[in-house]
Design a protein around this motif. Structure first.
Motif, PDB file in Angstrom:
ATOM      1  N   CYS B 380      42.565  31.960  56.234  1.00 29.50           N
ATOM      2  CA  CYS B 380      43.145  33.008  55.997  1.00 29.50           C
ATOM      3  C   CYS B 380      44.705  32.504  55.625  1.00 29.50           C
ATOM      4  O   CYS B 380      45.502  32.891  56.568  1.00 29.50           O
ATOM      5  CB  CYS B 380      42.498  34.565  56.112  1.00 29.50           C
ATOM      6  N   LYS B 381      45.218  31.768  54.978  1.00 28.83           N
ATOM      7  CA  LYS B 381      45.933  30.977  54.713  1.00 28.83           C
ATOM      8  C   LYS B 381      46.991  31.430  53.361  1.00 28.83           C
ATOM      9  O   LYS B 381      46.631  31.662  52.616  1.00 28.83           O
ATOM     10  CB  LYS B 381      46.330  29.605  54.378  1.00 28.83           C
ATOM     11  N   ARG B 382      47.683  31.792  54.252  1.00 29.06           N
ATOM     12  CA  ARG B 382      49.245  32.857  53.845  1.00 29.06           C
ATOM     13  C   ARG B 382      50.481  32.729  53.774  1.00 29.06           C
ATOM     14  O   ARG B 382      50.620  31.527  54.585  1.00 29.06           O
ATOM     15  CB  ARG B 382      49.086  34.406  53.994  1.00 29.06           C
ATOM     16  N   GLU B 383      51.393  32.746  52.882  1.00 27.83           N
ATOM     17  CA  GLU B 383      52.327  31.839  53.301  1.00 27.83           C
ATOM     18  C   GLU B 383      53.374  32.275  54.286  1.00 27.83           C
ATOM     19  O   GLU B 383      52.916  33.124  54.698  1.00 27.83           O
ATOM     20  CB  GLU B 383      53.771  32.581  51.455  1.00 27.83           C
ATOM     21  N   ALA B 388      57.851  35.206  54.006  1.00 30.65           N
ATOM     22  CA  ALA B 388      57.423  36.234  53.868  1.00 30.65           C
ATOM     23  C   ALA B 388      58.518  37.062  53.573  1.00 30.65           C
ATOM     24  O   ALA B 388      58.433  38.403  53.217  1.00 30.65           O
ATOM     25  CB  ALA B 388      56.314  36.286  54.690  1.00 30.65           C
ATOM     26  N   ARG B 408      49.967  42.355  52.219  1.00 29.59           N
ATOM     27  CA  ARG B 408      49.666  41.269  52.694  1.00 29.59           C
ATOM     28  C   ARG B 408      51.274  39.958  52.030  1.00 29.59           C
ATOM     29  O   ARG B 408      51.273  39.860  50.980  1.00 29.59           O
ATOM     30  CB  ARG B 408      48.493  40.316  52.875  1.00 29.59           C
ATOM     31  N   ALA B 409      50.965  38.861  52.896  1.00 28.26           N
ATOM     32  CA  ALA B 409      51.984  37.410  52.040  1.00 28.26           C
ATOM     33  C   ALA B 409      50.965  36.875  50.971  1.00 28.26           C
ATOM     34  O   ALA B 409      49.349  36.931  51.416  1.00 28.26           O
ATOM     35  CB  ALA B 409      52.492  36.373  52.876  1.00 28.26           C
ATOM     36  N   ALA B 410      51.626  36.455  50.453  1.00 25.91           N
ATOM     37  CA  ALA B 410      50.691  35.680  49.048  1.00 25.91           C
ATOM     38  C   ALA B 410      49.702  35.043  49.727  1.00 25.91           C
ATOM     39  O   ALA B 410      50.109  33.896  50.409  1.00 25.91           O
ATOM     40  CB  ALA B 410      51.881  34.730  48.322  1.00 25.91           C
ATOM     41  N   LEU B 411      48.506  35.010  48.951  1.00 24.58           N
ATOM     42  CA  LEU B 411      47.644  33.528  49.403  1.00 24.58           C
ATOM     43  C   LEU B 411      47.802  32.430  49.670  1.00 24.58           C
ATOM     44  O   LEU B 411      48.536  32.599  48.304  1.00 24.58           O
ATOM     45  CB  LEU B 411      46.335  34.352  49.034  1.00 24.58           C
ATOM     46  N   LEU B 483      39.548  38.225  52.916  1.00 25.66           N
ATOM     47  CA  LEU B 483      41.360  37.479  53.733  1.00 25.66           C
ATOM     48  C   LEU B 483      41.496  39.289  53.303  1.00 25.66           C
ATOM     49  O   LEU B 483      43.024  39.354  54.734  1.00 25.66           O
ATOM     50  CB  LEU B 483      41.354  37.327  51.813  1.00 25.66           C
ATOM     51  N   HIS B 484      41.637  39.845  52.819  1.00 24.52           N
ATOM     52  CA  HIS B 484      42.491  41.262  53.247  1.00 24.52           C
ATOM     53  C   HIS B 484      42.757  41.959  54.627  1.00 24.52           C
ATOM     54  O   HIS B 484      43.852  42.147  54.727  1.00 24.52           O
ATOM     55  CB  HIS B 484      42.537  42.114  51.500  1.00 24.52           C
ATOM     56  N   GLN B 489      46.623  37.878  60.819  1.00 23.27           N
ATOM     57  CA  GLN B 489      46.658  35.841  60.829  1.00 23.27           C
ATOM     58  C   GLN B 489      46.730  35.177  62.119  1.00 23.27           C
ATOM     59  O   GLN B 489      47.826  34.412  62.632  1.00 23.27           O
ATOM     60  CB  GLN B 489      47.287  35.608  60.000  1.00 23.27           C
TER      61      GLN B 489
END
Lengths: 356, 630
Positions: B380-383, B388, B408-411, B483-484, B489
């Motif tokens: 689940c890597k996000r920015e 963010a 959530r931060a962008a994927l 992911l959500h 994280q």
């Protein structure tokens, strides 16, 4: 040596141990000659099948007890071969159509057709119809049930149906209205006790009334289970003692431990362990619905009164999904996770309240 | 084709020109001025044609080469590497192979297995190394049996009896092993050592790997020269190398195995630039030289397959009159887009999303190994958070206050693309996710939401009538839901992944149910009461009327849970063992993936990754080396 359950099964309507008025009514039904289609329903272990067999004996005499197991192959219109096992005597045919899965419609139509097409040879001395006994009608697909409706009318002259199911809720209306519905309720605790005592007496054993009561309570008034428990008690220890442990099935114990594990800790790791245990239960042939039901029962015993409505609610929600979905583990696990979350929140709130 | 053909460099090249290079037709058709085709009598039979062409090829070879061939020759051939420096393979890999060959030409034995995705330079490495070391490569080429049927007469006259491919293969190995080549005057009198190369195995061995193993056992006993197998990895899961050369056989026969990675983007760029500059230098008018952005697009589109990259480079450089408009049209859209992207930020461009861009022409379907695909969803890597925070005002503003906790931060990944590239049905992918997701969560509340999404996904795909339509939505719900709902994280570090056990459990469940029905039919019970009431109690009774099958079944289904119950450690041990088997598989996958990952993640080394997990740490040394080789 057969099991007590089979050994002491009453063989005629006159000898049944409970629901005697109903037995008398059935007897009258047979004598008056016009025999309708029957829909026998009631919980497991109440004696549906016993009554049906008694009824058949009343209709045809002892010849109906000469059973043979037949292996039949039916070819579906799609050229697919369906194999199914039937139990038959000269006068009746018993089949569990849900064995055939999705193809149960074909099985029903073909089997009833073959039975109905051959007339009884000596119609003067015998009844002029045969009986087809369908078990687990509630598990039939809708397709098959509609096919059954038509078939029932068409072959009324030569064939009667006896349908056997645990509840009528999954049987479609048209079938229910075409049948005489007979409900077989569970025996009361006292009735179970008296049956257990009489069976033990016939075996030459002495059963203390306290133990009989304990067994019948633990069996949930399921007579088959009560008799099996009683026999297991006999294996475990004889002479019986009053405060003897009544052996439970392994899976029930296992499930209780699972429920305890859920209540004692709510983490993803614990959920992983619970999943492994659920898998284990599934491989031991316990159907997912039963796992769900018993798990909820155990969890409800363990949790606070305030939570009970909510837990029952989510249980119903996921039980429904279990029926609709294709992979049971998703829903079992989702239920467990939900319960964990609710329970954890409840405990934390409780803790906060204590602090202040 | 003669199976004993000595595939020296020159003869091999000539052999290649018996067949027209793939681009010649295009040119001819485009220019529509080909005198050669018009000149040929159409009536002559195929065989005659062939002979004629052969003669032509061998006679006018030199003439042709000077004039026309230059353009017709595929660049893959033309610029095939001649020395180690030209190889687009990692130096350490070359060293590894070189060392093996050196050791085993001395001992005159040994089997080497080279694996890797197609177009990563396996064959080129072997050829270059053997050229440098003065080894003679003797290659097995599977004979086509078609000729045997059409002209059986000739066949017999040639003194061959027709035989199965596998026996021909055995024969080839025997002869190649035993006999040296004849010394020719032109050879300069050097006695060559030999290397046997097998690239396309007879099909029979895919059906019966046992036969191959028998032949190899025979070979190992009498071997006089090293034998190299080259097997390409396939992404479809059934790895042929694992199937043909299982672990036990590798150990038994002492097969050493070296696996290649896809060509790293830096190395690939080097080669592409080199080729394009060389072509530009020669610059006939016909060649339009591609610019840097095009090369980059080509490079990322080929997903580490250098052969396809060079081929598409050549194709894109062709500019015959008719093709030009179409092609530049195609490339222009491409270029525009990449220019836009280049304009935004450089760091942006280096991100993964770049690779996910696809080529209009000559692009290879990028695909992911399963392990990697699962990792993309589960990790689940996000920015990163600084960004963010900056964007918080922007993104958070869109949500009303009561929904802010859903922000959530962008994927960094596109879940649908990941599922698509995993080459797997969405339903099956969800099963894999379900098996593994719990390891990546640390809050029960998150797990609760995730499990509900999985349950939703199952519900969507439950009905077989809509399954084909809703399957994609189901997998979307499952992946995006996971992911959500993973709100923490947190970096979980490296986790081993497992294959789903549900399928096995489900199968066992039904098998046991059917067995129970058939074994205990005489009780005339419904399945449910049989399985939940009678069987468990039968296990507790001492009832002597059962036959052997029934006893074993009861012990299995009824009593096993009793044993498990008495010793509570049993479930752990069982799952450990179970996952142990699976882990072996996934570990192999993981190894491949790790190395592949090293190659792919070569570029963004400057960018710190959000999670410092073990995989990345291990990649780091690879990344650094690639920078040195730059």
């Amino acid at each position: 040596m057969s099991l007590w359950v089979d050994k002491y099964r009453p063989s005629s309507l006159g000898k049944v141990d409970f629901h005697k008025e109903q037995a008398a009514q059935l007897k009258k039904l047979v004598q008056c000659g016009d025999f309708p289609h029957l829909l026998v329903y009631g919980p497991s272990g109440a004696g549906k099948k016993t009554r049906i067999m008694c009824l058949l004996r009343e209709l045809y005499g002892p010849g109906v007890e000469k059973l043979r197991i037949e292996h039949q192959t039916i070819v579906a219109p799609s050229k697919k071969k369906i194999e199914i096992n039937t139990i038959a005597s000269n006068y009746h045919l018993e089949v569990n159509p849900s064995d055939a899965g999705n193809q149960d419609r074909v099985v029903i139509q073909e089997l009833i057709k073959t039975v109905a097409q051959s007339q009884q040879i000596q119609s003067s001395t015998q009844r002029d119809f045969k009986v087809v006994l369908l078990t687990e009608v509630d598990r039939l697909t809708k397709d098959a049930q509609h096919a059954l409706r038509r078939t029932m009318e068409k072959y009324m002259a030569t064939c009667r149906l006896i349908l056997c199911s645990t509840s009528t809720s999954k049987v479609i209306g048209p079938i229910r209205s075409r049948c005489l519905a007979i409900r077989v309720p569970l025996p009361s605790i006292e009735e179970v006790c008296s049956v257990l005592t009489s069976v033990c007496k016939k075996e030459g054993l002495v059963l203390p009334p306290e133990l009989a009561k304990q067994i019948s309570e633990k069996s949930g008034r399921n007579l088959r289970k009560a008799l099996l428990m009683c026999e297991a008690c006999r294996v475990q220890q004889y002479p019986f003692s009053v405060d003897q442990d009544v052996p439970e099935t392994d899976w029930e114990v296992y499930l209780r431990e699972t429920a305890n594990a859920i209540v004692s800790q709510q983490t993803p790791q614990r959920l992983l362990e619970v999943r492994a245990r659920l898998y284990e239960l599934l491989t031991h042939c316990i159907p997912p619905e039963i796992i769900m039901k018993c798990l909820v029962k155990e969890l409800l015993n363990n949790c606070d009164g305030q939570l009970k409505t909510e837990v029952a609610h989510i249980a119903a929600y996921y039980e429904h999904r279990l029926q609709l979905g294709s992979k049971a583990i998703y829903h079992l696990e989702a239920f467990t996770a939900k319960f964990m979350a609710i329970y954890k929140k409840f405990m934390e709130d409780g803790l906060d309240a204590m602090m202040f | 084709m003669n199976k004993l053909s000595v595939a020296d460099k020159a003869t091999e090249r000539r052999a290649n020109h018996w067949v027209d290079p793939s681009f010649i037709d295009l040119r001819e058709e485009c220019s529509s001025l080909s005198g050669r085709r018009n000149g040929n009598p159409v009536l002559c039979s195929k065989a005659e044609m062939k002979k004629k062409r052969k003669r032509e090829a061998s006679a006018s070879y030199l003439l042709k080469e000077s004039s026309q061939l230059d353009q017709n020759e595929p660049w893959v051939e033309k610029y095939s590497p001649r020395s180690q420096a030209e190889l687009a393979v990692h130096k350490k890999k070359i060293e590894e192979v070189e060392k093996w060959i050196r050791v085993h030409t001395n001992t005159k034995s040994g089997i080497l297995l080279l694996t890797g995705p197609s177009g990563c330079g396996k064959t080129a490495t072997v050829r270059v190394l053997s050229l440098e070391m003065g080894l003679r490569v003797q290659e097995w080429i599977s004979p086509t049996n078609l000729e045997a049927y059409s002209s059986s007469h000739e066949w017999r006259m040639n003194g061959f009896s027709s035989s199965s491919q596998s026996s021909q293969f055995q024969d080839f190995l025997l002869r190649a092993n035993k006999y040296n080549c004849l010394k020719m005057a032109g050879d300069g009198g050097v006695t060559h050592s030999k290397l046997i190369l097998v690239e396309d195995l007879p099909n029979q061995f895919y059906r019966q790997p046992g036969a191959l193993h028998e032949i190899l056992r025979g070979f190992v006993r009498t071997s006089q020269c090293p034998l190299v197998f080259i097997v390409s990895d396939s992404l479809s899961g059934d790895s042929s190398s694992r199937f043909l050369f299982p672990k036990d056989i590798q150990e038994e026969l002492g097969i050493s195995s070296i696996s290649f990675n896809p060509v790293a983007p830096t190395a690939m760029m080097k080669v592409l630039t080199c080729i394009s500059t060389q072509e530009a230098a020669k610059s006939c008018r016909s060649v339009c030289v591609p610019d840097q952005t095009l090369l980059e697009t080509l490079c990322s589109g080929s997903s580490g397959d250098i052969r396809s990259a060079i081929n598409s480079l050549q194709f894109s450089c062709l500019s015959t009159d008719s093709c030009t408009s179409v092609e530049t049209g195609l490339w222009r859209t491409k270029k525009d887009r990449s220019l836009c992207r280049a304009g935004s930020t450089t760091s942006q461009r280096k991100k993964k999303s770049k690779q996910e861009e696809e080529l209009a022409i000559g692009g290879k379907d990028a695909s992911l190994f399963l392990f990697r695909a699962l990792g993309k969803i589960l990790h689940c890597k996000r920015e990163k958070h600084e960004r963010a925070d900056g964007a918080e005002g922007g993104c958070g503003r869109g949500l009303p206050s009561h929904l802010l906790h859903h922000h959530r931060a962008a994927l960094l990944v596109d879940p649908e693309l990941v599922v698509e590239r995993s080459h797997m049905s969405g339903e099956f992918f969800s099963l894999y996710l379900h098996q593994n997701y719990l390891d990546f969560f640390c809050e029960v509340e998150d797990v609760e939401r995730a499990s509900e999404y999985l349950s939703d996904a199952d519900l969507l795909t439950a009905d077989w009538m809509n399954r084909s339509v809703l399957g994609d939505y189901g997998s979307s719900v499952a992946t995006r839901g996971l992911l959500h709902s993973n709100s923490q994280q947190a970096s979980v570090g490296f986790r081993a992944l497992h294959k789903p056990s549900w399928l096995l459990v489900n199968k066992k469940h039904w098998e046991n149910c059917v067995a129970a029905q058939s074994l205990f039919r005489s009780f005339c019970l419904t399945p449910v009461s049989l399985q939940t009431e009678l069987l468990p109690y039968l296990a507790k009774l001492t009832n002597p009327m059962r036959n052997q099958d029934q006893i074993t079944f009861i012990q299995d289904v009824g009593q096993m849970s009793l044993r498990r119950f008495s010793s509570r450690l049993k479930p752990e041990a069982l799952t450990d063992k179970e996952s142990g088997e699976l882990e072996m598989d996934s570990e192999e996958e993981e190894k491949e993936v790790k190395e592949a990952g090293g190659a792919e993640e070569g570029l963004p080394a400057s960018q710190p990754q959000p999670t410092l997990n073990q995989v990345l740490l291990e990649d780091e040394d690879l990344i650094i080396e690639e920078y040195i080789s730059d």
